[in-house]
Design a protein around this motif. Sequence first.
Motif, PDB file in Angstrom:
ATOM      1  N   PRO A   1       1.065  -1.374  -0.181  1.00 13.83           N
ATOM      2  CA  PRO A   1      -0.139  -0.108  -0.334  1.00 13.83           C
ATOM      3  C   PRO A   1       1.334   1.431   0.015  1.00 13.83           C
ATOM      4  CG  PRO A   1       0.522  -1.051   2.733  1.00 13.83           C
ATOM      5  CD  PRO A   1       0.831  -1.720   1.337  1.00 13.83           C
ATOM      6  N   ASP A   2       0.571   1.992  -0.607  1.00 17.35           N
ATOM      7  CA  ASP A   2       1.128   3.826  -0.139  1.00 17.35           C
ATOM      8  C   ASP A   2       0.494   4.403   1.470  1.00 17.35           C
ATOM      9  OD1 ASP A   2       1.178   3.748  -3.661  1.00 17.35           O
ATOM     10  OD2 ASP A   2      -0.475   4.248  -3.394  1.00 17.35           O
ATOM     11  N   PHE A   3      -0.434   3.504   1.478  1.00 21.42           N
ATOM     12  CA  PHE A   3       0.316   4.115   3.358  1.00 21.42           C
ATOM     13  C   PHE A   3      -1.382   3.214   4.500  1.00 21.42           C
ATOM     14  CE2 PHE A   3      -3.328   7.053   1.516  1.00 21.42           C
ATOM     15  CZ  PHE A   3      -4.307   7.087   1.760  1.00 21.42           C
ATOM     16  N   MET A   4      -1.174   3.035   5.225  1.00 15.91           N
ATOM     17  CA  MET A   4      -1.736   2.757   6.482  1.00 15.91           C
ATOM     18  C   MET A   4      -2.530   3.551   6.790  1.00 15.91           C
ATOM     19  SD  MET A   4       0.280  -0.615   7.161  1.00 15.91           S
ATOM     20  CE  MET A   4       1.179  -2.255   5.809  1.00 15.91           C
ATOM     21  N   PHE A   5      -3.667   3.116   7.273  1.00 20.15           N
ATOM     22  CA  PHE A   5      -4.682   4.137   7.962  1.00 20.15           C
ATOM     23  C   PHE A   5      -4.992   2.290   9.548  1.00 20.15           C
ATOM     24  CE2 PHE A   5      -8.828   4.931   9.626  1.00 20.15           C
ATOM     25  CZ  PHE A   5      -8.676   5.008  10.598  1.00 20.15           C
ATOM     26  N   HIS A   6      -4.263   4.007  10.530  1.00 17.68           N
ATOM     27  CA  HIS A   6      -5.043   2.387  12.286  1.00 17.68           C
ATOM     28  C   HIS A   6      -5.907   3.196  12.592  1.00 17.68           C
ATOM     29  CE1 HIS A   6      -3.924   0.029  15.385  1.00 17.68           C
ATOM     30  NE2 HIS A   6      -3.569  -0.224  14.984  1.00 17.68           N
TER      31      HIS A   6
ATOM     32  N   ARG B   1     -10.071 -13.207  10.574  1.00 20.60           N
ATOM     33  CA  ARG B   1      -9.383 -11.891  10.422  1.00 20.60           C
ATOM     34  C   ARG B   1      -8.874 -10.877   8.859  1.00 20.60           C
ATOM     35  NH1 ARG B   1     -11.968 -13.187  14.006  1.00 20.60           N
ATOM     36  NH2 ARG B   1     -13.171 -11.446  13.125  1.00 20.60           N
ATOM     37  N   GLY B   2      -7.951  -9.379   9.549  1.00 21.02           N
ATOM     38  CA  GLY B   2      -7.439  -9.738   8.048  1.00 21.02           C
ATOM     39  C   GLY B   2      -7.712  -8.246   8.489  1.00 21.02           C
ATOM     40  N   TYR B   3      -7.377  -7.394   6.783  1.00 15.83           N
ATOM     41  CA  TYR B   3      -7.799  -6.125   6.683  1.00 15.83           C
ATOM     42  C   TYR B   3      -8.551  -5.956   5.392  1.00 15.83           C
ATOM     43  CZ  TYR B   3      -3.823  -7.034   4.005  1.00 15.83           C
ATOM     44  OH  TYR B   3      -2.990  -8.331   2.920  1.00 15.83           O
ATOM     45  N   LEU B   4      -8.992  -4.296   4.964  1.00 14.41           N
ATOM     46  CA  LEU B   4      -9.782  -3.955   4.168  1.00 14.41           C
ATOM     47  C   LEU B   4      -8.355  -3.195   3.157  1.00 14.41           C
ATOM     48  CD1 LEU B   4     -11.891  -3.596   2.601  1.00 14.41           C
ATOM     49  CD2 LEU B   4     -11.726  -0.546   3.382  1.00 14.41           C
ATOM     50  N   LEU B   5      -8.267  -3.978   1.999  1.00 15.26           N
ATOM     51  CA  LEU B   5      -7.294  -3.103   0.822  1.00 15.26           C
ATOM     52  C   LEU B   5      -8.019  -2.072   0.358  1.00 15.26           C
ATOM     53  CD1 LEU B   5      -4.342  -3.245   0.641  1.00 15.26           C
ATOM     54  CD2 LEU B   5      -4.710  -4.700  -1.550  1.00 15.26           C
ATOM     55  N   SER B   6      -7.822  -0.816  -0.076  1.00 13.27           N
ATOM     56  CA  SER B   6      -8.789   0.157  -0.700  1.00 13.27           C
ATOM     57  C   SER B   6      -7.631   0.453  -1.578  1.00 13.27           C
ATOM     58  CB  SER B   6      -9.524   1.350  -0.036  1.00 13.27           C
ATOM     59  OG  SER B   6     -10.180   0.880   0.550  1.00 13.27           O
ATOM     60  N   ASP B   7      -7.929  -0.292  -3.188  1.00 11.40           N
ATOM     61  CA  ASP B   7      -7.359   0.362  -4.448  1.00 11.40           C
ATOM     62  C   ASP B   7      -8.775   1.681  -4.931  1.00 11.40           C
ATOM     63  OD1 ASP B   7      -5.147  -0.750  -5.530  1.00 11.40           O
ATOM     64  OD2 ASP B   7      -6.421  -2.385  -5.595  1.00 11.40           O
ATOM     65  N   ILE B   8      -8.235   2.951  -5.295  1.00  8.46           N
ATOM     66  CA  ILE B   8      -9.188   3.978  -5.569  1.00  8.46           C
ATOM     67  C   ILE B   8      -8.479   4.623  -6.946  1.00  8.46           C
ATOM     68  CG2 ILE B   8     -10.110   6.229  -4.672  1.00  8.46           C
ATOM     69  CD1 ILE B   8      -8.773   5.243  -1.986  1.00  8.46           C
TER      70      ILE B   8
ATOM     71  N   THR C   1     -12.503   0.141  -5.180  1.00 10.90           N
ATOM     72  CA  THR C   1     -12.934  -0.754  -4.930  1.00 10.90           C
ATOM     73  C   THR C   1     -11.900  -1.453  -3.451  1.00 10.90           C
ATOM     74  OG1 THR C   1     -12.643  -1.647  -7.198  1.00 10.90           O
ATOM     75  CG2 THR C   1     -12.531  -2.539  -5.812  1.00 10.90           C
ATOM     76  N   GLY C   2     -12.816  -1.746  -2.664  1.00 12.09           N
ATOM     77  CA  GLY C   2     -12.655  -2.533  -1.672  1.00 12.09           C
ATOM     78  C   GLY C   2     -12.529  -4.191  -1.480  1.00 12.09           C
TER      79      GLY C   2
END
Length: 520
Positions: free
Chosen positions: A172-177, A473-480, A486-487
């Motif tokens: 990812p370009d960045f992560m949102f925690h 369990r995991g995470y959401l990867l957003s491609d914009i 797209t999630g």
Amino acid sequence: MAIFTSSRRHFVGGLVAAPFILPAAGRAQLPFADYPFTLGVAAGDAQADGFVIWTRLAPDPLDPHGGMPMAEVPVDWEVAEDEHFRTIAAKGTEKAWPELAHSVHVEVTGLKPGRPYWYRFRCAGERTFAGRATTLPAPGSRVDRVRFAAIGCQHFEAGYYTAYRHAAEDAPDFMFHYGDYIYEYSPGFVLDAFDRPIEAVRRYATREPFSLDDYRVRYAQTTTDADLQAARAAAPWYCTYDDHEVQNNWVSEWAQDGTPPETFLLRRRAAFQAWYEHMPVRRSSFPDAQGVAHMRRRVDIGDLIRLHMPNTRLYRSDQPCGDGFKPLCAEASAATQQVLGKAQESWLEEGFTSSSQHWQGVAQQVMMAPIDRRTPDYPNAQPTYNMDSWAAYPGPRERILALFDRHKGGNVVVVTGDEHQNWAIDLQRDGRTVASEFVSTSITSGGDGHDLRPGNEEIMRDNPFLHWTNDRRGYLLSDITRDAWTGHFRVVDAITRRDAPIATAARWAVQSGQAGLVSA
């Protein structure tokens, strides 16, 4: 902004085998008993001309003072344009102060927009491994694609942080925690989604935290995890806090357990300081004279997206109706109820009004959708809601949905954590979809989980605006892109064993200019 390539995957993979094996001078000459950079490195709060870089000196991370002398220690840092550090873009020396647990926060400026940099620290002949961070594109520049991961809810005892390794490898370009970096629970207090005890995979070293020393040890133990360190070093983070950084379901000055506010605020002050000490955040989040770590951000990624990151804990009214899952009571509709607070609502509205970006994103902590939670476990006659979510605050929620509704460009997406499940939801006002919400699951909290949580068949039936849910369990990867947001719901099948593979459980998208989610 370019999506990172396979060279980064090689970099992340290099952290797996030996994250702390580095060239070093003889330790006999050091003021430390052991290697001081046991907590790794991190970057955060990226801007077009720089970012924050972070480390903490802690040769004995489970000691309340990290095994450090009670004196300031100079730490050298450098930022390079290449991973071999042949072209140095910025460097300097920062003092690590004992008052801040010998943490270091360097706000690097003067860098070029929209490109990757590498950074590292040195102290007393020792050095860290290199982290990587990308600056944001120049303000107003055309951006065709960005990718970010939404991550959080990482109860250390509940499981391994394998998902963090995968998030780093997804480039990812960045992560949102979205919060819950630590859990304040006592050792061994590990529950599944139905509040039933499950086996702790690993144990906290100390009791439930109340003092600053307690919180420091809890953060340090959490951050020793190599998979977490890989994710913190792979991309800049935008860090928020939710409840477990202090105490479960706290809001404003109110504790969950009835502790008097003046007493609870002492605990909150300690928790906020420890959060600041361990997160790659700017001086603007430094606890103020009252011990409050103010946290809200707005990030513009060229002309593609404006991402708003409000704070839903600090200014909120106490949970109505006695908290828990229950029908709404009269208290929920009181005119005085707040989630963001008046000043922050105005800030959010101004951010929407002044934006010319193609997308508006709201990255925040608790679910916005009013999910009716009735299942065989909650068999109420009336709709049943989570009192620790926006559903319990209909007035503030209506104001936010009205803001989304009148936004001139549409294209509003909310990204949320907290729920320990994946959800794909349309947010509706007066029967019309005005935005969509991606709710990201937990990294570990809740145990291994299920493809569909038992009882959620009823929830799917009773909430027609809910398209899909999942309990892994995991995470959401957003491609914009300019065409769609797209999630990708990225999940592992187990967190009670190491090295579980990653998979995409589902993809949902919002098409530009078209309200509502579609399967992708």
